[in-house]
Scaffold this motif. Structure first.
Motif, mmCIF file in Angstrom:
data_model
loop_
_atom_site.group_PDB
_atom_site.id
_atom_site.type_symbol
_atom_site.label_atom_id
_atom_site.label_comp_id
_atom_site.label_asym_id
_atom_site.label_seq_id
_atom_site.Cartn_x
_atom_site.Cartn_y
_atom_site.Cartn_z
ATOM 1 N N ARG A 10 50.574 25.200 41.765
ATOM 2 C CA ARG A 10 51.657 24.459 41.122
ATOM 3 C C ARG A 10 51.132 23.500 40.053
ATOM 4 O O ARG A 10 50.229 22.739 40.282
ATOM 5 N N ARG A 14 56.816 22.500 31.548
ATOM 6 C CA ARG A 14 57.763 21.866 30.611
ATOM 7 C C ARG A 14 58.258 22.843 29.550
ATOM 8 O O ARG A 14 58.969 22.437 28.628
ATOM 9 N N ARG A 63 65.694 9.259 28.213
ATOM 10 C CA ARG A 63 64.570 8.385 27.847
ATOM 11 C C ARG A 63 64.011 8.857 26.512
ATOM 12 O O ARG A 63 64.146 10.025 26.158
ATOM 13 N N TRP A 113 58.957 17.081 37.450
ATOM 14 C CA TRP A 113 59.619 15.826 37.851
ATOM 15 C C TRP A 113 59.804 14.989 36.597
ATOM 16 O O TRP A 113 58.851 14.777 35.826
ATOM 17 N N VAL A 114 61.005 14.489 36.397
ATOM 18 C CA VAL A 114 61.266 13.548 35.294
ATOM 19 C C VAL A 114 61.760 12.264 35.941
ATOM 20 O O VAL A 114 62.796 12.268 36.625
ATOM 21 N N HIS A 163 44.330 23.757 38.019
ATOM 22 C CA HIS A 163 43.880 22.363 38.184
ATOM 23 C C HIS A 163 42.410 22.264 37.806
ATOM 24 O O HIS A 163 41.633 23.183 38.064
HETATM 25 C C1 LIG Z 1 56.601 10.053 40.348
HETATM 26 C C2 LIG Z 1 56.400 11.022 39.218
HETATM 27 C C3 LIG Z 1 56.970 10.765 37.982
HETATM 28 C C4 LIG Z 1 56.818 11.672 36.939
HETATM 29 N N1 LIG Z 1 57.492 11.456 35.773
HETATM 30 C C5 LIG Z 1 57.399 12.353 34.774
HETATM 31 C C6 LIG Z 1 58.178 12.218 33.599
HETATM 32 O O1 LIG Z 1 59.015 11.318 33.478
HETATM 33 N N2 LIG Z 1 58.015 13.136 32.603
HETATM 34 C C7 LIG Z 1 57.128 14.176 32.719
HETATM 35 O O2 LIG Z 1 57.030 14.978 31.778
HETATM 36 N N3 LIG Z 1 56.382 14.353 33.845
HETATM 37 C C8 LIG Z 1 56.516 13.482 34.870
HETATM 38 N N4 LIG Z 1 55.815 13.676 36.027
HETATM 39 C C9 LIG Z 1 54.886 14.822 36.150
HETATM 40 C C10 LIG Z 1 53.438 14.318 36.071
HETATM 41 O O3 LIG Z 1 53.144 13.977 34.729
HETATM 42 C C11 LIG Z 1 52.491 15.412 36.598
HETATM 43 O O4 LIG Z 1 52.815 15.706 37.938
HETATM 44 C C12 LIG Z 1 51.034 14.967 36.508
HETATM 45 O O5 LIG Z 1 50.627 14.830 35.175
HETATM 46 C C13 LIG Z 1 50.081 15.952 37.207
HETATM 47 O O6 LIG Z 1 50.191 17.222 36.608
HETATM 48 P P1 LIG Z 1 50.588 18.502 37.476
HETATM 49 O O7 LIG Z 1 51.966 18.256 38.060
HETATM 50 O O8 LIG Z 1 50.576 19.650 36.498
HETATM 51 O O9 LIG Z 1 49.585 18.661 38.570
HETATM 52 C C14 LIG Z 1 56.004 12.821 37.104
HETATM 53 C C15 LIG Z 1 55.425 13.076 38.352
HETATM 54 C C16 LIG Z 1 55.643 12.217 39.396
HETATM 55 C C17 LIG Z 1 55.075 12.556 40.765
#
Ligand SMILES: Cc1cc2nc3c(=O)[nH]c(=O)nc-3n(C[C@H](O)[C@H](O)[C@H](O)COP(=O)(O)O)c2cc1C
Length: 175
Positions: A10, A14, A63, A113-114, A163
């Motif tokens: 995972r 985007r 946002r 997640w956003v 990763h």
């Molecule tokens: C609490 C939380 C808030 C996040 N907020 C955003 C966000 O607002 N916009 C975004 O593009 N990604 C967001 N993410 C995704 C993270 O950027 C992403 O999980 C992190 O960079 C690690 O990358 P991966 O998910 O590919 O392992 C969020 C993730 C988490 C857990």
């Protein structure tokens, strides 16, 4: 795929294809996520599912940073919590959102997640309108629900990057 392979595969996605998500696939993901543990088993998490492109566009504008890609998603799941059911509604939402992302992965979908709660619409105006206020108005979210985040969903337009290999042993302490 083992569970370990699933969680390691995972990545946040985007960029999505135009392929629709079958309703039964979406329902499986939502049902999986609703099995999440919750404080005192209050099951305070709610989901609002959005597939209408115009509404996705409005959500992407919540946002000025980090949410624009939502306009390209096929569905967005707004993760809500009953703020009167428990003071731990955000924790419960976060666990549900995480399960949702993992279930989406198991179905071959990409997700991201956003964040909403505690984030201003304009990065440089932290005291200005909040993303949560904007979304609650846009989506007519009823009291007493709060919004933690939105999970964008769709079939990935490109394969996820693996990763980075890293040694995380300094993040683990055995006592
Ligand atoms: C609490 C939380 C808030 C996040 N907020 C955003 C966000 O607002 N916009 C975004 O593009 N990604 C967001 N993410 C995704 C993270 O950027 C992403 O999980 C992190 O960079 C690690 O990358 P991966 O998910 O590919 O392992 C969020 C993730 C988490 C857990």
């Amino acid at each position: 795929m083992t569970f370990s392979e699933l969680v390691r595969h995972r990545r946040s996605c985007r960029k999505f294809t135009d392929a629709p998500i079958p309703p039964e696939t979406l329902r499986t993901i939502l049902d999986d996520a609703l099995t999440a543990p919750s404080s005192k088993n209050v099951r305070s998490t709610r989901f609002m599912v959005v597939g209408d492109p115009e509404t996705l566009e409005r959500i992407s504008e919540m946002r000025d940073f980090g949410s624009s890609f939502v306009r390209g998603a096929k569905q967005a799941v707004v993760v809500l919590g009953d703020t009167q059911a428990t003071d731990l509604w955000r924790e419960n939402c976060a666990i549900s959102a995480t399960l949702l992302q993992l279930s989406a992965e198991a179905q071959g979908l990409g997700s991201c997640w956003v964040h909403v709660h505690g984030r201003p619409r304009l990065h440089d105006v932290p005291e200005g309108e909040q993303a949560e206020e904007y979304l609650a108005r846009l989506l007519e979210v009823p009291e007493p629900l709060g919004i933690l985040c939105v999970v964008a969903l769709g079939y990935p337009a490109e394969p996820p990057r693996p990763h980075r290999e890293r040694d995380d042993s300094d993040k683990i302490v055995y006592k």
